[in-house]
Design a protein around this motif. Structure first.
Motif, PDB file in Angstrom:
ATOM      1  N   ILE A 252      36.340 -15.118 -27.323  1.00 24.65           N
ATOM      2  CA  ILE A 252      36.826 -15.568 -28.631  1.00 24.65           C
ATOM      3  C   ILE A 252      37.795 -14.531 -29.186  1.00 24.65           C
ATOM      4  O   ILE A 252      37.437 -13.359 -29.346  1.00 24.65           O
ATOM      5  CB  ILE A 252      35.649 -15.792 -29.601  1.00 24.65           C
ATOM      6  CG1 ILE A 252      34.663 -16.814 -29.019  1.00 24.65           C
ATOM      7  CG2 ILE A 252      36.174 -16.277 -30.954  1.00 24.65           C
ATOM      8  CD1 ILE A 252      33.410 -16.971 -29.849  1.00 24.65           C
ATOM      9  N   ALA A 253      38.986 -14.950 -29.485  1.00 20.79           N
ATOM     10  CA  ALA A 253      40.025 -14.034 -29.960  1.00 20.79           C
ATOM     11  C   ALA A 253      39.641 -13.428 -31.309  1.00 20.79           C
ATOM     12  O   ALA A 253      39.004 -14.093 -32.136  1.00 20.79           O
ATOM     13  CB  ALA A 253      41.353 -14.773 -30.089  1.00 20.79           C
ATOM     14  N   PRO A 254      40.035 -12.161 -31.567  1.00 21.82           N
ATOM     15  CA  PRO A 254      39.701 -11.497 -32.843  1.00 21.82           C
ATOM     16  C   PRO A 254      40.161 -12.286 -34.065  1.00 21.82           C
ATOM     17  O   PRO A 254      39.447 -12.332 -35.074  1.00 21.82           O
ATOM     18  CB  PRO A 254      40.425 -10.152 -32.736  1.00 21.82           C
ATOM     19  CG  PRO A 254      40.531  -9.897 -31.264  1.00 21.82           C
ATOM     20  CD  PRO A 254      40.726 -11.244 -30.643  1.00 21.82           C
ATOM     21  N   GLU A 255      41.336 -12.916 -33.975  1.00 23.89           N
ATOM     22  CA  GLU A 255      41.812 -13.677 -35.133  1.00 23.89           C
ATOM     23  C   GLU A 255      40.941 -14.913 -35.393  1.00 23.89           C
ATOM     24  O   GLU A 255      40.756 -15.337 -36.536  1.00 23.89           O
ATOM     25  CB  GLU A 255      43.270 -14.091 -34.955  1.00 23.89           C
ATOM     26  CG  GLU A 255      43.577 -14.890 -33.700  1.00 23.89           C
ATOM     27  CD  GLU A 255      43.951 -14.026 -32.502  1.00 23.89           C
ATOM     28  OE1 GLU A 255      44.659 -14.549 -31.613  1.00 23.89           O
ATOM     29  OE2 GLU A 255      43.556 -12.836 -32.473  1.00 23.89           O
ATOM     30  N   THR A 256      40.369 -15.485 -34.318  1.00 20.70           N
ATOM     31  CA  THR A 256      39.468 -16.620 -34.478  1.00 20.70           C
ATOM     32  C   THR A 256      38.155 -16.168 -35.104  1.00 20.70           C
ATOM     33  O   THR A 256      37.596 -16.848 -35.966  1.00 20.70           O
ATOM     34  CB  THR A 256      39.203 -17.299 -33.120  1.00 20.70           C
ATOM     35  OG1 THR A 256      40.441 -17.732 -32.557  1.00 20.70           O
ATOM     36  CG2 THR A 256      38.274 -18.492 -33.285  1.00 20.70           C
ATOM     37  N   VAL A 257      37.666 -15.002 -34.682  1.00 21.64           N
ATOM     38  CA  VAL A 257      36.453 -14.445 -35.283  1.00 21.64           C
ATOM     39  C   VAL A 257      36.654 -14.252 -36.779  1.00 21.64           C
ATOM     40  O   VAL A 257      35.778 -14.587 -37.590  1.00 21.64           O
ATOM     41  CB  VAL A 257      36.079 -13.101 -34.615  1.00 21.64           C
ATOM     42  CG1 VAL A 257      34.938 -12.424 -35.365  1.00 21.64           C
ATOM     43  CG2 VAL A 257      35.703 -13.316 -33.147  1.00 21.64           C
ATOM     44  N   ALA A 258      37.807 -13.730 -37.164  1.00 21.53           N
ATOM     45  CA  ALA A 258      38.098 -13.503 -38.581  1.00 21.53           C
ATOM     46  C   ALA A 258      38.140 -14.813 -39.351  1.00 21.53           C
ATOM     47  O   ALA A 258      37.635 -14.905 -40.485  1.00 21.53           O
ATOM     48  CB  ALA A 258      39.420 -12.749 -38.722  1.00 21.53           C
ATOM     49  N   ARG A 259      38.731 -15.866 -38.757  1.00 21.19           N
ATOM     50  CA  ARG A 259      38.784 -17.177 -39.408  1.00 21.19           C
ATOM     51  C   ARG A 259      37.380 -17.728 -39.633  1.00 21.19           C
ATOM     52  O   ARG A 259      37.074 -18.272 -40.689  1.00 21.19           O
ATOM     53  CB  ARG A 259      39.578 -18.164 -38.560  1.00 21.19           C
ATOM     54  CG  ARG A 259      41.078 -17.947 -38.523  1.00 21.19           C
ATOM     55  CD  ARG A 259      41.727 -18.989 -37.622  1.00 21.19           C
ATOM     56  NE  ARG A 259      41.547 -20.337 -38.147  1.00 21.19           N
ATOM     57  CZ  ARG A 259      41.420 -21.436 -37.397  1.00 21.19           C
ATOM     58  NH1 ARG A 259      41.397 -21.330 -36.074  1.00 21.19           N
ATOM     59  NH2 ARG A 259      41.308 -22.622 -37.953  1.00 21.19           N
ATOM     60  N   ILE A 260      36.531 -17.576 -38.606  1.00 15.14           N
ATOM     61  CA  ILE A 260      35.159 -18.079 -38.710  1.00 15.14           C
ATOM     62  C   ILE A 260      34.401 -17.317 -39.803  1.00 15.14           C
ATOM     63  O   ILE A 260      33.767 -17.924 -40.678  1.00 15.14           O
ATOM     64  CB  ILE A 260      34.434 -17.959 -37.357  1.00 15.14           C
ATOM     65  CG1 ILE A 260      35.089 -18.860 -36.311  1.00 15.14           C
ATOM     66  CG2 ILE A 260      32.957 -18.300 -37.501  1.00 15.14           C
ATOM     67  CD1 ILE A 260      34.577 -18.643 -34.892  1.00 15.14           C
ATOM     68  N   GLU A 261      34.463 -15.997 -39.754  1.00 15.23           N
ATOM     69  CA  GLU A 261      33.688 -15.174 -40.682  1.00 15.23           C
ATOM     70  C   GLU A 261      34.089 -15.427 -42.130  1.00 15.23           C
ATOM     71  O   GLU A 261      33.250 -15.369 -43.042  1.00 15.23           O
ATOM     72  CB  GLU A 261      33.838 -13.698 -40.328  1.00 15.23           C
ATOM     73  CG  GLU A 261      32.875 -12.794 -41.061  1.00 15.23           C
ATOM     74  CD  GLU A 261      32.780 -11.413 -40.443  1.00 15.23           C
ATOM     75  OE1 GLU A 261      31.807 -10.694 -40.767  1.00 15.23           O
ATOM     76  OE2 GLU A 261      33.667 -11.051 -39.646  1.00 15.23           O
ATOM     77  N   ALA A 262      35.359 -15.721 -42.366  1.00 15.87           N
ATOM     78  CA  ALA A 262      35.845 -15.947 -43.726  1.00 15.87           C
ATOM     79  C   ALA A 262      35.231 -17.199 -44.362  1.00 15.87           C
ATOM     80  O   ALA A 262      35.245 -17.349 -45.589  1.00 15.87           O
ATOM     81  CB  ALA A 262      37.364 -16.060 -43.719  1.00 15.87           C
ATOM     82  N   LEU A 263      34.673 -18.094 -43.552  1.00 16.24           N
ATOM     83  CA  LEU A 263      34.097 -19.336 -44.066  1.00 16.24           C
ATOM     84  C   LEU A 263      32.662 -19.167 -44.568  1.00 16.24           C
ATOM     85  O   LEU A 263      32.120 -20.048 -45.223  1.00 16.24           O
ATOM     86  CB  LEU A 263      34.127 -20.422 -42.978  1.00 16.24           C
ATOM     87  CG  LEU A 263      35.505 -20.866 -42.502  1.00 16.24           C
ATOM     88  CD1 LEU A 263      35.357 -21.772 -41.286  1.00 16.24           C
ATOM     89  CD2 LEU A 263      36.244 -21.584 -43.620  1.00 16.24           C
ATOM     90  N   SER A 264      32.026 -18.047 -44.258  1.00 16.88           N
ATOM     91  CA  SER A 264      30.637 -17.830 -44.659  1.00 16.88           C
ATOM     92  C   SER A 264      30.526 -17.832 -46.179  1.00 16.88           C
ATOM     93  O   SER A 264      31.210 -17.081 -46.861  1.00 16.88           O
ATOM     94  CB  SER A 264      30.136 -16.486 -44.104  1.00 16.88           C
ATOM     95  OG  SER A 264      28.855 -16.197 -44.594  1.00 16.88           O
ATOM     96  N   ASP A 265      29.639 -18.715 -46.702  1.00 15.52           N
ATOM     97  CA  ASP A 265      29.484 -18.767 -48.157  1.00 15.52           C
ATOM     98  C   ASP A 265      28.031 -18.913 -48.596  1.00 15.52           C
ATOM     99  O   ASP A 265      27.766 -19.240 -49.746  1.00 15.52           O
ATOM    100  CB  ASP A 265      30.341 -19.897 -48.754  1.00 15.52           C
ATOM    101  CG  ASP A 265      29.973 -21.278 -48.229  1.00 15.52           C
ATOM    102  OD1 ASP A 265      28.915 -21.415 -47.581  1.00 15.52           O
ATOM    103  OD2 ASP A 265      30.751 -22.228 -48.463  1.00 15.52           O
ATOM    104  N   GLN A 266      27.062 -18.690 -47.683  1.00 16.66           N
ATOM    105  CA  GLN A 266      25.648 -18.773 -48.044  1.00 16.66           C
ATOM    106  C   GLN A 266      24.797 -18.065 -46.990  1.00 16.66           C
ATOM    107  O   GLN A 266      25.300 -17.666 -45.943  1.00 16.66           O
ATOM    108  CB  GLN A 266      25.208 -20.232 -48.188  1.00 16.66           C
ATOM    109  CG  GLN A 266      25.440 -21.079 -46.946  1.00 16.66           C
ATOM    110  CD  GLN A 266      25.197 -22.555 -47.212  1.00 16.66           C
ATOM    111  OE1 GLN A 266      24.074 -23.028 -47.073  1.00 16.66           O
ATOM    112  NE2 GLN A 266      26.250 -23.269 -47.599  1.00 16.66           N
ATOM    113  N   GLU A 267      23.514 -17.914 -47.299  1.00 17.23           N
ATOM    114  CA  GLU A 267      22.596 -17.261 -46.367  1.00 17.23           C
ATOM    115  C   GLU A 267      22.203 -18.196 -45.225  1.00 17.23           C
ATOM    116  O   GLU A 267      22.055 -19.389 -45.447  1.00 17.23           O
ATOM    117  CB  GLU A 267      21.339 -16.807 -47.103  1.00 17.23           C
ATOM    118  CG  GLU A 267      21.567 -15.630 -48.044  1.00 17.23           C
ATOM    119  CD  GLU A 267      21.914 -14.367 -47.303  1.00 17.23           C
ATOM    120  OE1 GLU A 267      21.365 -14.151 -46.205  1.00 17.23           O
ATOM    121  OE2 GLU A 267      22.738 -13.583 -47.811  1.00 17.23           O
TER     122      GLU A 267
END
Length: 288
Positions: A163-178
């Motif tokens: 998984i490319a680093p930029e894709t990881v960043a896109r995924i992580e930015a979507l986290s909005d709850q536990e």
């Protein structure tokens, strides 16, 4: 709970020459079929189907060496449609074919009857809490991988590294709850949890956000979750936590597992050898 499990094992013994009805075993154990399969594999160290197969082949071996029935009769009696299928299964367990075992009196293997009992081991406790979560999404990347009970899973390691680093960043930015941040989830795993069985592995976040193009999602219905915490050597601490949940926590608490993804959030030390982790298991209360 253990008494009921032992009653279910007695039922298995009485029906080894018939089709084993797992729904009936679950009824005897006062739980769901889904939870019964998971409890059995965690407590016994093997899937229910494998235990039944070994018990049948143990009884069949005694009949083979007794010499009172033909090999075809024994094969049919224990659910095999042909002597060829019986020969393969018999050899896989005992190391020799049934004909050779009958002629030579070869050394055979026995699967003993299982019974469950309480063993008190220390005075440790598990850290957990129970939460109600509304419907949410797992959003990220998904791969079909084999189940590995101990040690690193090479298929998961390779997938995450792809998984490319930029894709990881896109995924992580979507986290909005536990549970917050990147999580690892296992879904659509066969009931028996046999080593090598395939599952959907998610490298994802828990979110209510809309799914961007290029990412995958699965919607998880609202429900109850038991959340467990651990710290220790990675990956053993996380794998042992899952084992302890099913062998220690479920038998002592009025809950059972229900269908749904099992989610872990892991925070590694700088050298990657230690971890603080949470394990989220979908549960439901059992009847009083």
């Amino acid at each position: 709970m253990l008494e009921r499990l032992n009653e279910a094992m007695a039922h298995v013994e009485c029906h080894l020459d018939q089709r084993i009805d797992v729904a009936e075993l679950a009824r005897i154990a006062l739980t769901s079929e889904y939870h019964f399969r998971r409890m059995f594999s965690a407590l016994a160290g093997m899937p229910l189907s494998e235990y039944v197969r070994r018990r049948r082949l143990t009884i069949a071996a005694a009949e083979v060496t007794a010499g009172e029935r033909t090999l075809l009769d024994i094969a049919v009696r224990h659910g095999y449609g042909s002597t060829e299928a019986f020969n393969r299964a018999f050899r896989a367990m005992h190391g020799v074919g049934p004909g050779e075992a009958r002629r030579t009196g070869a050394v055979l293997r026995s699967q003993q009857r299982l019974s469950f009992r309480l063993v008190v081991e220390g005075s440790g406790s598990m850290r957990y809490h129970v939460v109600e979560k509304p419907e949410f999404r797992l959003v990220g990347r998904r791969a079909r991988v084999p189940l590995v009970h101990e040690g690193m899973n090479p298929a998961i390691v390779a997938f995450v590294r792809s998984i490319a680093p930029e894709t990881v960043a896109r995924i992580e930015a979507l986290s909005d709850q536990e549970p917050a941040g990147i999580v690892h989830a296992s879904d659509k795993l066969g009931d028996d949890r046999e080593e090598g069985a395939e599952l959907d592995y998610w490298y994802a976040v828990v979110t209510g956000a809309e799914v961007p193009e290029g990412l995958e999602q699965v919607t998880v219905p609202a429900g109850t979750w038991a959340v467990f915490e651990t710290s220790g050597e990675f990956p053993a601490a996380v794998q042992h936590l899952w084992r302890d949940v099913f062998t220690q926590w479920f038998p002592a608490n009025p809950y059972r597992s229900r269908p749904g993804p099992e989610i872990s959030r892991t925070r590694l030390s700088a050298d990657g050898t230690q971890a603080d982790a949470e394990l989220w298991i979908p549960v439901e209360r059992t009847a009083a």
